[in-house]
Scaffold this motif. Structure first.
Motif, PDB file in Angstrom:
ATOM      1  N   VAL A 126       7.595  -9.769  11.854  1.00 45.37           N
ATOM      2  CA  VAL A 126       7.469  -8.517  12.601  1.00 45.37           C
ATOM      3  C   VAL A 126       7.124  -7.367  11.662  1.00 45.37           C
ATOM      4  CG1 VAL A 126       8.774  -6.762  13.843  1.00 45.37           C
ATOM      5  CG2 VAL A 126       8.929  -9.143  14.553  1.00 45.37           C
ATOM      6  N   ALA A 127       7.837  -7.285  10.558  1.00 44.06           N
ATOM      7  CA  ALA A 127       7.664  -6.158   9.638  1.00 44.06           C
ATOM      8  C   ALA A 127       6.330  -6.187   8.917  1.00 44.06           C
ATOM      9  CB  ALA A 127       8.800  -6.153   8.608  1.00 44.06           C
ATOM     10  N   LYS A 128       5.641  -7.320   8.961  1.00 42.80           N
ATOM     11  CA  LYS A 128       4.384  -7.437   8.213  1.00 42.80           C
ATOM     12  C   LYS A 128       3.215  -6.784   8.924  1.00 42.80           C
ATOM     13  CE  LYS A 128       5.524 -11.567   5.506  1.00 42.80           C
ATOM     14  NZ  LYS A 128       6.866 -11.882   5.962  1.00 42.80           N
ATOM     15  N   PHE A 129       3.357  -6.399  10.198  1.00 41.44           N
ATOM     16  CA  PHE A 129       2.276  -5.734  10.933  1.00 41.44           C
ATOM     17  C   PHE A 129       2.406  -4.214  10.796  1.00 41.44           C
ATOM     18  CE2 PHE A 129       2.347  -9.880  12.967  1.00 41.44           C
ATOM     19  CZ  PHE A 129       0.993 -10.154  13.110  1.00 41.44           C
ATOM     20  N   PHE A 130       1.282  -3.566  10.549  1.00 41.61           N
ATOM     21  CA  PHE A 130       1.280  -2.110  10.393  1.00 41.61           C
ATOM     22  C   PHE A 130      -0.124  -1.587  10.684  1.00 41.61           C
ATOM     23  CE2 PHE A 130       0.423  -4.143   6.361  1.00 41.61           C
ATOM     24  CZ  PHE A 130      -0.650  -3.431   5.835  1.00 41.61           C
ATOM     25  N   LEU A 131      -0.272  -0.266  10.741  1.00 38.24           N
ATOM     26  CA  LEU A 131      -1.570   0.353  11.003  1.00 38.24           C
ATOM     27  C   LEU A 131      -2.303   0.614   9.692  1.00 38.24           C
ATOM     28  CD1 LEU A 131      -0.537   2.912  13.774  1.00 38.24           C
ATOM     29  CD2 LEU A 131      -1.452   0.597  14.052  1.00 38.24           C
ATOM     30  N   GLU A 132      -3.620   0.548   9.739  1.00 42.51           N
ATOM     31  CA  GLU A 132      -4.408   0.708   8.515  1.00 42.51           C
ATOM     32  C   GLU A 132      -4.191   2.071   7.862  1.00 42.51           C
ATOM     33  OE1 GLU A 132      -8.920  -0.357   6.972  1.00 42.51           O
ATOM     34  OE2 GLU A 132      -8.685   0.580   8.940  1.00 42.51           O
ATOM     35  N   LYS A 133      -3.913   3.071   8.666  1.00 46.46           N
ATOM     36  CA  LYS A 133      -3.711   4.411   8.115  1.00 46.46           C
ATOM     37  C   LYS A 133      -2.493   4.484   7.194  1.00 46.46           C
ATOM     38  CE  LYS A 133      -1.015   6.206  12.047  1.00 46.46           C
ATOM     39  NZ  LYS A 133       0.205   6.488  11.268  1.00 46.46           N
ATOM     40  N   ASP A 134      -1.599   3.512   7.324  1.00 48.50           N
ATOM     41  CA  ASP A 134      -0.407   3.494   6.477  1.00 48.50           C
ATOM     42  C   ASP A 134      -0.635   2.803   5.135  1.00 48.50           C
ATOM     43  OD1 ASP A 134       1.167   4.769   8.402  1.00 48.50           O
ATOM     44  OD2 ASP A 134       1.561   2.879   9.433  1.00 48.50           O
ATOM     45  N   LEU A 135      -1.829   2.293   4.923  1.00 45.47           N
ATOM     46  CA  LEU A 135      -2.119   1.544   3.698  1.00 45.47           C
ATOM     47  C   LEU A 135      -2.565   2.515   2.605  1.00 45.47           C
ATOM     48  CD1 LEU A 135      -1.994  -1.458   2.979  1.00 45.47           C
ATOM     49  CD2 LEU A 135      -4.426  -1.620   3.465  1.00 45.47           C
ATOM     50  N   THR A 136      -1.628   3.348   2.139  1.00 51.35           N
ATOM     51  CA  THR A 136      -1.944   4.359   1.138  1.00 51.35           C
ATOM     52  C   THR A 136      -0.878   4.395   0.037  1.00 51.35           C
ATOM     53  OG1 THR A 136      -0.778   6.044   2.452  1.00 51.35           O
ATOM     54  CG2 THR A 136      -3.160   5.832   2.785  1.00 51.35           C
ATOM     55  N   LYS A 137      -1.271   4.801  -1.130  1.00 57.71           N
ATOM     56  CA  LYS A 137      -0.344   4.895  -2.262  1.00 57.71           C
ATOM     57  C   LYS A 137       0.803   5.856  -1.932  1.00 57.71           C
ATOM     58  CE  LYS A 137      -0.188   6.150  -7.167  1.00 57.71           C
ATOM     59  NZ  LYS A 137      -0.977   6.618  -8.335  1.00 57.71           N
ATOM     60  N   GLY A 138       2.017   5.442  -2.255  1.00 52.95           N
ATOM     61  CA  GLY A 138       3.197   6.258  -2.015  1.00 52.95           C
ATOM     62  C   GLY A 138       3.888   5.969  -0.702  1.00 52.95           C
ATOM     63  N   LYS A 139       3.215   5.241   0.203  1.00 58.10           N
ATOM     64  CA  LYS A 139       3.805   4.905   1.494  1.00 58.10           C
ATOM     65  C   LYS A 139       4.951   3.913   1.311  1.00 58.10           C
ATOM     66  CE  LYS A 139       3.996   4.680   6.047  1.00 58.10           C
ATOM     67  NZ  LYS A 139       4.298   5.840   6.922  1.00 58.10           N
ATOM     68  N   THR A 140       6.061   4.146   2.015  1.00 61.49           N
ATOM     69  CA  THR A 140       7.212   3.251   1.973  1.00 61.49           C
ATOM     70  C   THR A 140       7.290   2.447   3.267  1.00 61.49           C
ATOM     71  OG1 THR A 140       8.448   4.732   0.526  1.00 61.49           O
ATOM     72  CG2 THR A 140       9.715   3.116   1.753  1.00 61.49           C
ATOM     73  N   MET A 141       7.499   1.138   3.135  1.00 64.64           N
ATOM     74  CA  MET A 141       7.614   0.252   4.293  1.00 64.64           C
ATOM     75  C   MET A 141       8.844  -0.630   4.131  1.00 64.64           C
ATOM     76  SD  MET A 141       3.716  -1.164   4.735  1.00 64.64           S
ATOM     77  CE  MET A 141       2.290  -0.075   4.852  1.00 64.64           C
ATOM     78  N   THR A 142       9.470  -0.951   5.243  1.00 62.48           N
ATOM     79  CA  THR A 142      10.580  -1.904   5.234  1.00 62.48           C
ATOM     80  C   THR A 142      10.018  -3.274   5.549  1.00 62.48           C
ATOM     81  OG1 THR A 142      12.137  -0.195   5.960  1.00 62.48           O
ATOM     82  CG2 THR A 142      12.811  -2.495   6.223  1.00 62.48           C
ATOM     83  N   LEU A 143      10.106  -4.172   4.571  1.00 66.12           N
ATOM     84  CA  LEU A 143       9.455  -5.475   4.673  1.00 66.12           C
ATOM     85  C   LEU A 143      10.412  -6.598   4.314  1.00 66.12           C
ATOM     86  CD1 LEU A 143       6.147  -4.486   2.838  1.00 66.12           C
ATOM     87  CD2 LEU A 143       6.408  -4.820   5.297  1.00 66.12           C
ATOM     88  N   HIS A 144       9.989  -7.805   4.641  1.00 63.54           N
ATOM     89  CA  HIS A 144      10.788  -8.986   4.359  1.00 63.54           C
ATOM     90  C   HIS A 144       9.856 -10.080   3.843  1.00 63.54           C
ATOM     91  CE1 HIS A 144      13.877 -12.178   5.906  1.00 63.54           C
ATOM     92  NE2 HIS A 144      13.864 -12.069   4.601  1.00 63.54           N
ATOM     93  N   PHE A 145       9.863 -10.314   2.529  1.00 65.67           N
ATOM     94  CA  PHE A 145       9.059 -11.374   1.947  1.00 65.67           C
ATOM     95  C   PHE A 145       9.966 -12.536   1.575  1.00 65.67           C
ATOM     96  CE2 PHE A 145       6.227  -7.755   1.124  1.00 65.67           C
ATOM     97  CZ  PHE A 145       5.008  -8.288   1.526  1.00 65.67           C
ATOM     98  N   ILE A 146       9.656 -13.706   2.090  1.00 63.58           N
ATOM     99  CA  ILE A 146      10.459 -14.885   1.766  1.00 63.58           C
ATOM    100  C   ILE A 146       9.537 -15.993   1.275  1.00 63.58           C
ATOM    101  CG2 ILE A 146      12.292 -14.371   3.414  1.00 63.58           C
ATOM    102  CD1 ILE A 146      11.005 -16.364   5.334  1.00 63.58           C
ATOM    103  N   LYS A 147      10.052 -16.815   0.396  1.00 67.05           N
ATOM    104  CA  LYS A 147       9.313 -17.997  -0.002  1.00 67.05           C
ATOM    105  C   LYS A 147       9.318 -18.988   1.151  1.00 67.05           C
ATOM    106  CE  LYS A 147       9.907 -17.821  -5.034  1.00 67.05           C
ATOM    107  NZ  LYS A 147       8.476 -17.912  -5.373  1.00 67.05           N
ATOM    108  N   SER A 148       8.264 -19.729   1.296  1.00 65.53           N
ATOM    109  CA  SER A 148       8.135 -20.634   2.425  1.00 65.53           C
ATOM    110  C   SER A 148       9.221 -21.702   2.410  1.00 65.53           C
ATOM    111  CB  SER A 148       6.758 -21.309   2.386  1.00 65.53           C
ATOM    112  OG  SER A 148       6.672 -22.290   3.386  1.00 65.53           O
ATOM    113  N   THR A 149       9.791 -21.966   3.583  1.00 63.22           N
ATOM    114  CA  THR A 149      10.742 -23.070   3.704  1.00 63.22           C
ATOM    115  C   THR A 149      10.002 -24.383   3.941  1.00 63.22           C
ATOM    116  OG1 THR A 149      10.948 -22.673   6.078  1.00 63.22           O
ATOM    117  CG2 THR A 149      12.558 -21.594   4.640  1.00 63.22           C
ATOM    118  N   ASN A 150       8.701 -24.298   4.171  1.00 65.02           N
ATOM    119  CA  ASN A 150       7.899 -25.496   4.411  1.00 65.02           C
ATOM    120  C   ASN A 150       7.151 -25.857   3.141  1.00 65.02           C
ATOM    121  OD1 ASN A 150       6.221 -27.523   5.247  1.00 65.02           O
ATOM    122  ND2 ASN A 150       5.171 -26.333   6.815  1.00 65.02           N
TER     123      ASN A 150
END
Length: 341
Positions: A126-150
């Motif tokens: 869910v957290a991995k989707f965002f708008l292109e306008k937010d793809l800028t230096k200094g922007k803070t996002m709440t994300l969840h990166f996990i190593k694959s369980t598969n």
């Protein structure tokens, strides 16, 4: 007598050479087709998972022929190569298949599907989707990166091609991998096959690669011979937390370039859902956590989402309508972006 001994030795050498070639052919194929292209982490991790055997899964060379081991003692399927063949373990030593814990449901990176309530409430993607306008230096996002369980590994193409992979032949596939019909694992396998068989959305060219060799060939067919591949790289998985875009975002190619994006599916051996879509951009983004560690993430942005399912996860999370604005998402660690250099 001497002649028979010589023939016996030659036969043993031939079997050994065939087995060794089968075990290493995906890597050899990469080197022959892409000699100057670095192999992304997402591929390296499942090309030699024998190095990770203590943790989860293994592909190795050993006695007893080619086998598929679902992690259950005594459950092994030989497919006919002799001594020194390839062994594929798709479960941990405790007998737990690698994809246990993944709930059956719509793949968020298949754009024809509506999101389920479970996905909206608890899917880490869910957290991995965002708008292109937010793809800028200094922007803070709440994300969840996990190593694959598969950690399911690549089979050499000659073995993957001999495996049943269709809805019609699902019972045979379940039997080969000692998967109980009606189980979560069986439902996941059925879902993966279904997603591979269904047509893509308008403007999408799709293909399910069941081996590294077939994925390379598909990318080459779509993009030409001068290929590059890249994936998100994380050193350590984290809980959901804040990340800051630390540097200027780097676009991988100019606007209008073609990409093939491959998403790993839940299956006992490595299967990737690959698709080429129009109106796509790709970026490399340096994200830094609060503790200072970094993630090199690959972001894909879609500038035309008008043909996506109106109830797709991205629209429900971001509160926008199909085709209204460019939508982006970070790729999980085990997904790959192919592009022409």
């Amino acid at each position: 007598m001497m002649e028979s001994k010589l023939l016996h030795i030659l036969a043993l050498l031939a079997v050994g050479l065939v087995a060794c070639e089968a075990a290493s052919s995906p890597e050899l194929y990469w080197k022959s087709k892409l000699p100057s292209t670095p192999m992304p982490q997402a591929i390296r991790d499942i090309l030699h998972p024998d190095l990770l055997e203590e943790k989860s899964t293994a592909v190795g060379v050993g006695k007893g022929g080619v086998g598929v081991n679902t992690g259950k003692p005594g459950k092994r399927t030989n497919v006919g190569v002799g001594k020194g063949g390839v062994t594929v373990a798709t479960g941990s030593r405790k007998g737990k298949p690698v994809y246990v814990g993944v709930k059956p449901g719509p793949d968020p990176f298949v754009y024809r599907y509506a999101a389920s309530e479970t996905q909206v409430q608890g899917d880490p993607n869910v957290a991995k989707f965002f708008l292109e306008k937010d793809l800028t230096k200094g922007k803070t996002m709440t994300l969840h990166f996990i190593k694959s369980t598969n950690q399911a590994a690549f089979l050499p193409r000659q073995f993957a091609g001999s495996m049943p992979f269709s809805s019609k032949n699902l019972p045979e596939a379940l039997n080969k991998f000692s998967v109980k019909p009606g189980s979560v694992e069986a439902e996941l396998m059925a879902t993966t096959i279904k997603e591979c068989e269904e047509p893509g959305i308008k403007g999408e060219e799709k293909y399910c690669a069941t081996s590294l060799e077939s994925m390379v060939d598909y990318a080459e067919y779509q993009l030409g011979k001068n290929l590059r591949a890249i994936s998100t790289e994380i050193k350590k998985e984290t809980e959901r937390q804040k990340y800051k875009i630390e540097e200027d975002v780097k676009k991988i190619m100019a606007d209008g370039s073609k990409y093939v994006v491959c998403h790993k599916q839940n299956y006992p051996y490595a299967v990737f859902y690959c698709h080429k879509t129009k109106n796509t951009k790709a970026y490399v983004v340096t994200l830094k956590r609060e503790n200072g560690s970094e993630v090199k993430a690959v972001a894909v942005c879609h500038t035309n989402t008008s043909k996506w399912n109106p109830k797709h996860l991205a629209f429900r999370v971001l509160g926008v309508k199909p085709g209204a604005v460019p939508i982006c998402h970070f790729l999980p660690q085990d997904h790959i972006v192919w592009y022409s250099n």
